[in-house]
Design a protein around this motif. Structure first.
Motif, PDB file in Angstrom:
ATOM      1  N   HIS A  65       0.877  -1.163   0.000  1.00  0.00           N
ATOM      2  CA  HIS A  65       0.000   0.000   0.000  1.00  0.00           C
ATOM      3  C   HIS A  65       0.914   1.213   0.000  1.00  0.00           C
ATOM      4  N   ASP A  66       0.843   2.015  -1.057  1.00  0.00           N
ATOM      5  CA  ASP A  66       1.759   3.153  -1.165  1.00  0.00           C
ATOM      6  C   ASP A  66       0.994   4.407  -1.577  1.00  0.00           C
ATOM      7  N   PRO A  67       0.344   5.085  -0.618  1.00  0.00           N
ATOM      8  CA  PRO A  67      -0.415   6.292  -0.961  1.00  0.00           C
ATOM      9  C   PRO A  67       0.473   7.447  -1.391  1.00  0.00           C
ATOM     10  N   ASP A  68       1.718   7.476  -0.918  1.00  0.00           N
ATOM     11  CA  ASP A  68       2.606   8.580  -1.280  1.00  0.00           C
ATOM     12  C   ASP A  68       2.888   8.622  -2.779  1.00  0.00           C
ATOM     13  N   SER A  69       2.768   7.488  -3.444  1.00  0.00           N
ATOM     14  CA  SER A  69       3.089   7.457  -4.868  1.00  0.00           C
ATOM     15  C   SER A  69       2.173   8.376  -5.672  1.00  0.00           C
ATOM     16  N   TYR A  70       0.981   8.657  -5.164  1.00  0.00           N
ATOM     17  CA  TYR A  70       0.057   9.551  -5.873  1.00  0.00           C
ATOM     18  C   TYR A  70       0.668  10.933  -6.098  1.00  0.00           C
ATOM     19  N   PHE A  71       1.495  11.380  -5.156  1.00  0.00           N
ATOM     20  CA  PHE A  71       2.040  12.729  -5.199  1.00  0.00           C
ATOM     21  C   PHE A  71       3.404  12.809  -5.888  1.00  0.00           C
ATOM     22  N   MET A  72       3.949  11.671  -6.335  1.00  0.00           N
ATOM     23  CA  MET A  72       5.311  11.643  -6.862  1.00  0.00           C
ATOM     24  C   MET A  72       5.354  12.051  -8.333  1.00  0.00           C
ATOM     25  N   ASN A  73       6.549  12.496  -8.771  1.00  0.00           N
ATOM     26  CA  ASN A  73       6.774  12.721 -10.190  1.00  0.00           C
ATOM     27  C   ASN A  73       7.120  11.390 -10.860  1.00  0.00           C
ATOM     28  N   ASP A  74       7.294  11.435 -12.173  1.00  0.00           N
ATOM     29  CA  ASP A  74       7.521  10.205 -12.930  1.00  0.00           C
ATOM     30  C   ASP A  74       8.747   9.445 -12.436  1.00  0.00           C
ATOM     31  N   ALA A  75       9.840  10.163 -12.190  1.00  0.00           N
ATOM     32  CA  ALA A  75      11.072   9.492 -11.784  1.00  0.00           C
ATOM     33  C   ALA A  75      10.906   8.788 -10.449  1.00  0.00           C
ATOM     34  N   ASP A  76      10.269   9.449  -9.491  1.00  0.00           N
ATOM     35  CA  ASP A  76      10.101   8.846  -8.172  1.00  0.00           C
ATOM     36  C   ASP A  76       9.124   7.677  -8.216  1.00  0.00           C
ATOM     37  N   VAL A  77       8.073   7.814  -9.012  1.00  0.00           N
ATOM     38  CA  VAL A  77       7.142   6.693  -9.167  1.00  0.00           C
ATOM     39  C   VAL A  77       7.868   5.486  -9.733  1.00  0.00           C
ATOM     40  N   ASN A  78       8.651   5.702 -10.777  1.00  0.00           N
ATOM     41  CA  ASN A  78       9.355   4.575 -11.391  1.00  0.00           C
ATOM     42  C   ASN A  78      10.337   3.926 -10.422  1.00  0.00           C
ATOM     43  N   GLN A  79      11.047   4.727  -9.649  1.00  0.00           N
ATOM     44  CA  GLN A  79      11.977   4.153  -8.689  1.00  0.00           C
ATOM     45  C   GLN A  79      11.234   3.366  -7.617  1.00  0.00           C
ATOM     46  N   THR A  80      10.102   3.914  -7.153  1.00  0.00           N
ATOM     47  CA  THR A  80       9.314   3.231  -6.125  1.00  0.00           C
ATOM     48  C   THR A  80       8.788   1.901  -6.639  1.00  0.00           C
ATOM     49  N   PHE A  81       8.230   1.891  -7.837  1.00  0.00           N
ATOM     50  CA  PHE A  81       7.668   0.654  -8.369  1.00  0.00           C
ATOM     51  C   PHE A  81       8.761  -0.353  -8.717  1.00  0.00           C
ATOM     52  N   ASP A  82       9.924   0.127  -9.097  1.00  0.00           N
ATOM     53  CA  ASP A  82      11.039  -0.801  -9.326  1.00  0.00           C
ATOM     54  C   ASP A  82      11.470  -1.476  -8.024  1.00  0.00           C
ATOM     55  N   LYS A  83      11.416  -0.722  -6.929  1.00  0.00           N
ATOM     56  CA  LYS A  83      11.760  -1.319  -5.631  1.00  0.00           C
ATOM     57  C   LYS A  83      10.691  -2.325  -5.201  1.00  0.00           C
ATOM     58  N   MET A  84       9.447  -2.058  -5.557  1.00  0.00           N
ATOM     59  CA  MET A  84       8.407  -3.057  -5.293  1.00  0.00           C
ATOM     60  C   MET A  84       8.735  -4.347  -6.030  1.00  0.00           C
ATOM     61  N   LEU A  85       9.092  -4.219  -7.303  1.00  0.00           N
ATOM     62  CA  LEU A  85       9.445  -5.405  -8.090  1.00  0.00           C
ATOM     63  C   LEU A  85      10.668  -6.110  -7.510  1.00  0.00           C
ATOM     64  N   ALA A  86      11.626  -5.336  -7.023  1.00  0.00           N
ATOM     65  CA  ALA A  86      12.819  -5.931  -6.430  1.00  0.00           C
ATOM     66  C   ALA A  86      12.476  -6.753  -5.198  1.00  0.00           C
ATOM     67  N   THR A  87      11.377  -6.404  -4.551  1.00  0.00           N
ATOM     68  CA  THR A  87      10.896  -7.167  -3.391  1.00  0.00           C
ATOM     69  C   THR A  87      10.098  -8.385  -3.825  1.00  0.00           C
ATOM     70  N   GLY A  88       9.758  -8.456  -5.103  1.00  0.00           N
ATOM     71  CA  GLY A  88       8.947  -9.557  -5.614  1.00  0.00           C
ATOM     72  C   GLY A  88       7.470  -9.240  -5.673  1.00  0.00           C
ATOM     73  N   VAL A  89       7.085  -8.016  -5.268  1.00  0.00           N
ATOM     74  CA  VAL A  89       5.682  -7.635  -5.187  1.00  0.00           C
ATOM     75  C   VAL A  89       5.117  -7.389  -6.582  1.00  0.00           C
ATOM     76  N   LYS A  90       3.945  -7.970  -6.857  1.00  0.00           N
ATOM     77  CA  LYS A  90       3.246  -7.758  -8.128  1.00  0.00           C
ATOM     78  C   LYS A  90       1.827  -7.241  -7.904  1.00  0.00           C
ATOM     79  N   ASN A  91       1.582  -6.686  -6.717  1.00  0.00           N
ATOM     80  CA  ASN A  91       0.259  -6.165  -6.378  1.00  0.00           C
ATOM     81  C   ASN A  91       0.443  -4.871  -5.600  1.00  0.00           C
TER      82      ASN A  91
END
Length: 518
Positions: A65-91
Motif C-alpha cells: 500500500h503506497d499512498p505517497d506514490s500519488y504525489f510523486m513525479n515520474d522518476a520517483d514513481v518509477n523508482q518506487t515501483f522498481d523497488k516493489m518489483l525488487a521485493t517480488g511484489v506484483k500487487n
C-alpha cells in the motif's frame, strides 16, 4: 482504547485538510499547490493504459500500500515501483482520490492516477484502487473536504463509474472509501448506515462499468469505540449488514494494525485485531456471506514502536498466521519507503526501505515469503490434519492459549493441544475460558467442562442457558440435582452467589458454601 493500540493514522490525504476554506476556487488553488490540479488541464484526457494483471484473492498474495506514490513525479514513481518489483511484489494498493480527479464539478484531471496505474501496468502489477476523498463541492455545508463524507451517494457513485470505465481491465479491485468507522476519514462522524448508502450506490455503477472487477466494502480500521470519533469495526460491520450491505460487496476489507501486539498474540486480548477478525467472520457467516473473504489491505509497523528486527517480526507474523484462516484474502503492507528514516513521527517510518532506499529486514521477509512461499508453521500442520467436520470450519490461526498449549477455534469447537492430547471445547465455552486463561482438563460432557486453573474452574453451557464460569469452591459444593448454572459468580455485599436451574449456592465468610434447592 486498549493498551497501545494504534491511534488513527494521519495519511497523506488528511494533510490537505489544514488551511482549506470553503469555495471551489480556494479548493482548486490548494489542489494546484499540492500538484493535484494543473489549471491548464481542465478537460478529461483520454490516456491509453496497458492492461494489468488480475489480483489473486488469496492470503498468500502480498502487495504494497503506497499512498505517497500519488504525489510523486515520474522518476520517483518509477523508482518506487522498481523497488516493489525488487521485493517480488506484483500487487499494489493505490489512491484514486475524488478530490484530486474532480476538484471542480465536471472538470477532470486524471494525471496522477494515470501515472501510478501506468507504472503498475508497465510492470504487469495488479492494482487495488481506493476511491475516497470528497472534493469541496461534494460535501454538505460545514463538512470538511477530503475527510468529509459525500453529501450525495449518487454523485460519489457517478465518479466511481467514471473511474471504473476509465481503468476497465486495468484495475483488479476497488475499495469503496477508506476506514469509514473513523471520523478522520468519514467526517463529521462514523455512520455505518450512511456508509452503506455509498456502497449501495457505488457497487452497481462499478460493476456496470467493469463487471470483472472486485468491489470491496467495509475497509474498516482496527479501533475500539471512542465517543463519536471511532466505532469498533465489529459494531460497524454489523450495522452495515443491518442496513442491507450484503449484496453490495464482493469482499470485506480490514486493517489489522496494532503497534504493540503481534497479530497472532491477540486471542487473549479483547478487541485485538485477531479478536476482531474472528468476530467479523462470524458476522459474515451469520449473514450468509461465508463465501466472501476478508482482505487485509493495510498493515504495517512503524519504527517508532519497535526496531527494525521487530518490524520484520510483526510483518512475518501476519504473513504466516493470516494464511491459516481459509477465509482471508490478500495482504497489502504499508509502505514501500520511509518518508524520513529516524523521524519520531510514526507516519514517516513505516517503510520496509529506508529513505536512502536501502532495505530493512522487513523487506527481506517480504521478498523471501514471495519467492519461496509463506512457510506453514509446524503447529498449523499438526492442526490441519484434524479434519473431523463436527468441529466446524476454521475461524482462527493456530495460537498460543498458554506458553505451552496451542489452540485453534473453529465454528463449533475450539481444539486445545494439551499434554494429554487434543481436547475439544464448544466454542462458546472456549470463548468464556479465554477471559481467564483456562485450558480444559476434561472433555465437555453433561453440559460442563473443567479447566486447569490454580483454584479450579468449571464452565456450564447450553444454547438455552449460555456459558457461565464458576470457581473451584462452588464446583465442590455443586450437586447434580442443581442442574446447569444460569449465572456466573455474583457478589452481593459480603456474600457471593451462583444461581442454577434448580437452586443456588451461596458463600459467606465464616459460613462457607451453602446449597439451597428450589
Amino acid at each position: 482504547m486498549r493498551g497501545a493500540r494504534r491511534v488513527p493514522r494521519r495519511r497523506v490525504i488528511q494533510r490537505l485538510v489544514a488551511g482549506m476554506t470553503v469555495g471551489v476556487l480556494t479548493t482548486a488553488i490548494v489542489f494546484a499547490a499540492m500538484g493535484w490540479f494543473p489549471f491548464s488541464a481542465l478537460r478529461p484526457r483520454e490516456v491509453q493504459v496497458a492492461e494489468t494483471a488480475r489480483i489473486a484473492a488469496l492470503p498468500t498474495t502480498i502487495g504494497f500500500h503506497d499512498p505517497d506514490s500519488y504525489f510523486m513525479n515520474d522518476a520517483d514513481v518509477n523508482q518506487t515501483f522498481d523497488k516493489m518489483l525488487a521485493t517480488g511484489v506484483k500487487n499494489v494498493r493505490l489512491m484514486m482520490p475524488w478530490a484530486g480527479a474532480e476538484p471542480v464539478q465536471n472538470q477532470f484531471d486524471w494525471t496522477n492516477i494515470d501515472r501510478t496505474v501506468n507504472a503498475a501496468a508497465a510492470r504487469n502489477m495488479a492494482v487495488v484502487g481506493i476511491i475516497n476523498a470528497s472534493p469541496q463541492w461534494a460535501v454538505a455545508p460545514g463538512v470538511p473536504a477530503i475527510s468529509g463524507r459525500p453529501a450525495s451517494p449518487a454523485q460519489y457513485a457517478d465518479f466511481c463509474a467514471k473511474v471504473a470505465a476509465r481503468y476497465k481491465g486495468k484495475v483488479s479491485a476497488y475499495e469503496v472509501w477508506n476506514e469509514p468507522n473513523g471520523a478522520q476519514f468519514f467526517a463529521p462522524q462514523p455512520d455505518a448506515p450512511g456508509y452503506t448508502e455509498l456502497l449501495k450506490a457505488a457497487y452497481p455503477k462499478i460493476k456496470a462499468a467493469d463487471p470483472n472487477t472486485t468491489v470491496i466494502g467495509g475497509v474498516v480500521g482496527s479501533v475500539t469505540d471512542w465517543g463519536t470519533w471511532l466505532v469498533n469495526p465489529v459494531s460497524f460491520v454489523q450495522q452495515m449488514y443491518d442496513s442491507g450491505a450484503k449484496n453490495f460487496m464482493d469482499a470485506l476489507s480490514f486493517h489489522p494494525y496494532h503497534y504493540t501486539l503481534k497479530f497472532s498474540d491477540g486471542m487473549a486480548v479483547a478487541n485485538s485485531p485477531l479478536d476482531q477478525t474472528v468476530a467479523l467472520r462470524r458476522i459474515m457467516i451469520a449473514n450468509g456471506d461465508a463465501s466472501k473473504k476478508i482482505w487485509a489491505t493495510e498493515y504495517g509497523e512503524p519504527m517508532t514502536a519497535t526496531d527494525e528486527a521487530g518490524q520484520a517480526a510483526y510483518i512475518a507474523d501476519l504473513l504466516t498466521k493470516w494464511q491459516e484462516m481459509p477465509y482471508t484474502g490478500p495482504i497489502m503492507i504499508h509502505t514501500t519507503r520511509d518518508r524520513q528514516t529516524g523521524s519520531t513521527d510514526p507516519e514517516n517510518v513505516f517503510g520496509v526501505y529506508r529513505t536512502d532506499w536501502t532495505a530493512k529486514p522487513a523487506q527481506v521477509v517480504m521478498k523471501d515469503a514471495i519467492a519461496a512461499g509463506i512457510p506453514k508453521s509446524p503447529e498449523f500442520q499438526r492442526f490441519s490434519a484434524i479434519t473431523d467436520p463436527s468441529y466446524g470450519e476454521v475461524l482462527t490461526p493456530v495460537y498460543r492459549a498458554t506458553p505451552t498449549v496451542w489452540a485453534q477455534a473453529r465454528t463449533v469447537s475450539t481444539l486445545f493441544e494439551t499434554p494429554t492430547g487434543i481436547i475439544a471445547s464448544p466454542t462458546a465455552v472456549a470463548d468464556k475460558a479465554r477471559q481467564f486463561g483456562g485450558i480444559p482438563k476434561t472433555p465437555f460432557q453433561n453440559g460442563y467442562q473443567d479447566f486447569d486453573l490454580p483454584s479450579g474452574m468449571r464452565i456450564w453451557w447450553s444454547p438455552a442457558t449460555g456459558a457461565h464460569a464458576v470457581g473451584g469452591g462452588f464446583v465442590q459444593a455443586w450437586v447434580p440435582q442443581l442442574g446447569m448454572a444460569l449465572t456466573d459468580e455474583v457478589r452481593d455485599g459480603w456474600s457471593t452467589k451462583v444461581t442454577f436451574e434448580h437452586g443456588y449456592i451461596t458463600w459467606m465468610p465464616w459460613v462457607g458454601f451453602q446449597v439451597t434447592m428450589t
